[in-house]
Design a protein around this motif. Structure first.
Motif, PDB file in Angstrom:
ATOM      1  N   LEU A   1       0.839  -1.190   0.000  1.00 31.21           N
ATOM      2  CA  LEU A   1       0.000   0.000   0.000  1.00 31.21           C
ATOM      3  C   LEU A   1       0.876   1.243   0.000  1.00 31.21           C
ATOM      4  N   PRO A   2       0.733   2.128  -0.977  1.00 31.54           N
ATOM      5  CA  PRO A   2       1.575   3.326  -1.064  1.00 31.54           C
ATOM      6  C   PRO A   2       1.247   4.330   0.045  1.00 31.54           C
ATOM      7  N   LEU A   3       2.279   4.958   0.593  1.00 28.82           N
ATOM      8  CA  LEU A   3       2.111   5.860   1.727  1.00 28.82           C
ATOM      9  C   LEU A   3       2.629   7.256   1.413  1.00 28.82           C
ATOM     10  N   ILE A   4       1.998   8.229   2.058  1.00 33.11           N
ATOM     11  CA  ILE A   4       2.427   9.622   1.966  1.00 33.11           C
ATOM     12  C   ILE A   4       2.062  10.311   3.266  1.00 33.11           C
ATOM     13  N   VAL A   5       2.763  11.386   3.585  1.00 34.53           N
ATOM     14  CA  VAL A   5       2.465  12.107   4.819  1.00 34.53           C
ATOM     15  C   VAL A   5       1.064  12.716   4.746  1.00 34.53           C
ATOM     16  N   ASP A   6       0.344  12.652   5.850  1.00 34.87           N
ATOM     17  CA  ASP A   6      -0.973  13.264   5.981  1.00 34.87           C
ATOM     18  C   ASP A   6      -0.753  14.693   6.472  1.00 34.87           C
ATOM     19  N   TRP A   7      -0.580  15.626   5.546  1.00 38.05           N
ATOM     20  CA  TRP A   7      -0.085  16.960   5.891  1.00 38.05           C
ATOM     21  C   TRP A   7      -0.884  17.666   6.981  1.00 38.05           C
ATOM     22  N   PRO A   8      -2.225  17.638   6.965  1.00 35.92           N
ATOM     23  CA  PRO A   8      -2.945  18.322   8.048  1.00 35.92           C
ATOM     24  C   PRO A   8      -2.693  17.687   9.414  1.00 35.92           C
ATOM     25  N   ASN A   9      -2.250  16.431   9.423  1.00 34.97           N
ATOM     26  CA  ASN A   9      -2.054  15.714  10.682  1.00 34.97           C
ATOM     27  C   ASN A   9      -0.631  15.178  10.822  1.00 34.97           C
ATOM     28  N   ARG A  10       0.330  15.811  10.154  1.00 35.54           N
ATOM     29  CA  ARG A  10       1.700  15.316  10.218  1.00 35.54           C
ATOM     30  C   ARG A  10       2.193  15.281  11.661  1.00 35.54           C
ATOM     31  N   PRO A  11       3.003  14.297  12.049  1.00 39.57           N
ATOM     32  CA  PRO A  11       3.775  13.388  11.188  1.00 39.57           C
ATOM     33  C   PRO A  11       3.038  12.124  10.758  1.00 39.57           C
ATOM     34  N   LEU A  12       1.719  12.055  10.939  1.00 38.64           N
ATOM     35  CA  LEU A  12       1.003  10.847  10.539  1.00 38.64           C
ATOM     36  C   LEU A  12       1.123  10.613   9.031  1.00 38.64           C
ATOM     37  N   GLN A  13       1.101   9.331   8.672  1.00 38.79           N
ATOM     38  CA  GLN A  13       1.125   8.927   7.262  1.00 38.79           C
ATOM     39  C   GLN A  13      -0.214   8.269   6.933  1.00 38.79           C
ATOM     40  N   HIS A  14      -0.531   8.207   5.641  1.00 39.38           N
ATOM     41  CA  HIS A  14      -1.749   7.509   5.239  1.00 39.38           C
ATOM     42  C   HIS A  14      -1.578   6.927   3.847  1.00 39.38           C
TER      43      HIS A  14
ATOM     44  N   GLY B   1      -5.851  -4.481   9.639  1.00 42.16           N
ATOM     45  CA  GLY B   1      -6.898  -4.700  10.629  1.00 42.16           C
ATOM     46  C   GLY B   1      -6.362  -5.109  11.985  1.00 42.16           C
ATOM     47  N   HIS B   2      -5.036  -5.023  12.158  1.00 44.45           N
ATOM     48  CA  HIS B   2      -4.391  -5.451  13.393  1.00 44.45           C
ATOM     49  C   HIS B   2      -3.337  -4.421  13.807  1.00 44.45           C
ATOM     50  N   PRO B   3      -3.770  -3.276  14.377  1.00 45.14           N
ATOM     51  CA  PRO B   3      -2.802  -2.244  14.762  1.00 45.14           C
ATOM     52  C   PRO B   3      -1.822  -2.743  15.817  1.00 45.14           C
ATOM     53  N   ILE B   4      -0.639  -2.157  15.802  1.00 43.66           N
ATOM     54  CA  ILE B   4       0.386  -2.520  16.775  1.00 43.66           C
ATOM     55  C   ILE B   4      -0.045  -2.049  18.160  1.00 43.66           C
ATOM     56  N   LEU B   5       0.064  -2.933  19.139  1.00 38.86           N
ATOM     57  CA  LEU B   5      -0.344  -2.611  20.505  1.00 38.86           C
ATOM     58  C   LEU B   5       0.454  -1.417  21.026  1.00 38.86           C
ATOM     59  N   GLY B   6      -0.260  -0.488  21.666  1.00 38.11           N
ATOM     60  CA  GLY B   6       0.378   0.663  22.272  1.00 38.11           C
ATOM     61  C   GLY B   6       0.777   1.759  21.310  1.00 38.11           C
ATOM     62  N   ASP B   7       0.394   1.651  20.047  1.00 34.56           N
ATOM     63  CA  ASP B   7       0.751   2.686  19.071  1.00 34.56           C
ATOM     64  C   ASP B   7      -0.052   3.951  19.363  1.00 34.56           C
ATOM     65  N   PRO B   8       0.623   5.053  19.727  1.00 31.77           N
ATOM     66  CA  PRO B   8      -0.115   6.267  20.110  1.00 31.77           C
ATOM     67  C   PRO B   8      -0.760   6.976  18.927  1.00 31.77           C
ATOM     68  N   PHE B   9      -0.363   6.664  17.708  1.00 31.04           N
ATOM     69  CA  PHE B   9      -0.911   7.322  16.526  1.00 31.04           C
ATOM     70  C   PHE B   9      -1.985   6.503  15.821  1.00 31.04           C
ATOM     71  N   TYR B  10      -1.787   5.208  15.698  1.00 34.96           N
ATOM     72  CA  TYR B  10      -2.622   4.417  14.796  1.00 34.96           C
ATOM     73  C   TYR B  10      -3.486   3.364  15.490  1.00 34.96           C
ATOM     74  N   ALA B  11      -3.295   3.144  16.773  1.00 33.96           N
ATOM     75  CA  ALA B  11      -4.152   2.224  17.523  1.00 33.96           C
ATOM     76  C   ALA B  11      -5.226   3.025  18.258  1.00 33.96           C
ATOM     77  N   GLU B  12      -6.364   2.375  18.500  1.00 27.66           N
ATOM     78  CA  GLU B  12      -7.470   3.037  19.199  1.00 27.66           C
ATOM     79  C   GLU B  12      -8.016   2.124  20.283  1.00 27.66           C
ATOM     80  N   GLY B  13      -8.694   2.726  21.261  1.00 28.43           N
ATOM     81  CA  GLY B  13      -9.354   1.957  22.310  1.00 28.43           C
ATOM     82  C   GLY B  13      -8.387   1.077  23.083  1.00 28.43           C
ATOM     83  N   PRO B  14      -8.798  -0.147  23.409  1.00 26.82           N
ATOM     84  CA  PRO B  14      -7.944  -1.021  24.218  1.00 26.82           C
ATOM     85  C   PRO B  14      -6.644  -1.405  23.528  1.00 26.82           C
TER      86      PRO B  14
END
Length: 215
Positions: free
Chosen positions: A111-124, A169-182
């Motif tokens: 999957l090709p990635l690029i910086v999400d400029w309004p939310n940098r340093p996040l990528q999407h 569909g399996h975010p890395i545990l403890g990821d402060p940017f890309y994981a949600e909830g528990p």
């Protein structure tokens, strides 16, 4: 990040050293290079410079990722290591724990990635403007509703493994940017750079270097 930057103390484990390279095991929570502002000056590079003033950066790991990093001790070694990374001649291996039970034994995320400029340093993911990003993965073990994974990136985009695991569909545990909830509620991000394999940039012999996974 500036408000909660509390890097770990203690010595940096040295995994390998010769006249050209020094390889260390970066702890999680420590920046690879200085951030903006005096409060983000403490980092792996400056700590190594205090021991070896000639040390030179070859690549980076995210602050919350632990594991193996290579630094050069000469300009020649830095230049040649940079070329190895650019031409994808450094084999990288990571260990991650991800949310949920992964059903398949192995696979590839392309999957090709690029910086999400309004939310940098996040990528999407962006199929029109994103840069090619490919990660091979293998399931190691299922552990209490989570899965231990071995990740082998073919490319080296910023946040590549973190975004690719979320897209799987399996975010890395403890990821402060890309994981949600528990999935986010862990003491650290469960991503560790476990191994590197490459030809020594000066001597030409093959190096296989490892940093034991701490989780």
């Amino acid at each position: 990040m500036s408000a909660d930057y509390d890097p770990p103390t203690g010595p940096i484990p040295i995994l390998y050293e010769d006249d050209h390279l020094i390889v260390v095991d970066k702890p999680h929570g420590l920046l690879s290079v200085p951030g903006r502002g005096e409060h983000l000056a403490d980092c792996l590079l400056t700590r190594l410079e205090a021991m070896r003033p000639e040390v030179l950066l070859c690549h980076r790991l995210d602050r919350d990722t632990s594991g193996i990093m290579v630094f050069a001790l000469t300009k020649e070694a830095q230049r040649k290591m940079g070329r190895l990374f650019e031409t994808k001649r450094v084999r990288k291996r990571y260990i991650a724990r991800v949310w949920g039970e992964v059903a398949e034994e192995k696979g590839t995320v392309d999957l090709p990635l690029i910086v999400d400029w309004p939310n940098r340093p996040l990528q999407h993911v962006n199929f029109e403007r994103g840069k090619p990003s490919v990660t091979d993965w293998a399931r190691v073990a299922v552990e209490d509703g989570t899965t231990r994974m071995r990740l082998m990136p073919r490319t080296g985009r910023s946040h590549q493994l973190r975004v690719h695991m979320r897209e799987l569909g399996h975010p890395i545990l403890g990821d402060p940017f890309y994981a949600e909830g528990p999935a986010r509620d862990f003491a650290r991000m469960m991503l560790h750079a476990e191994g590197l394999k490459f030809e020594h940039p000066v001597e030409g012999r093959m190096l296989r270097l490892e940093a034991p996974c701490p989780f």
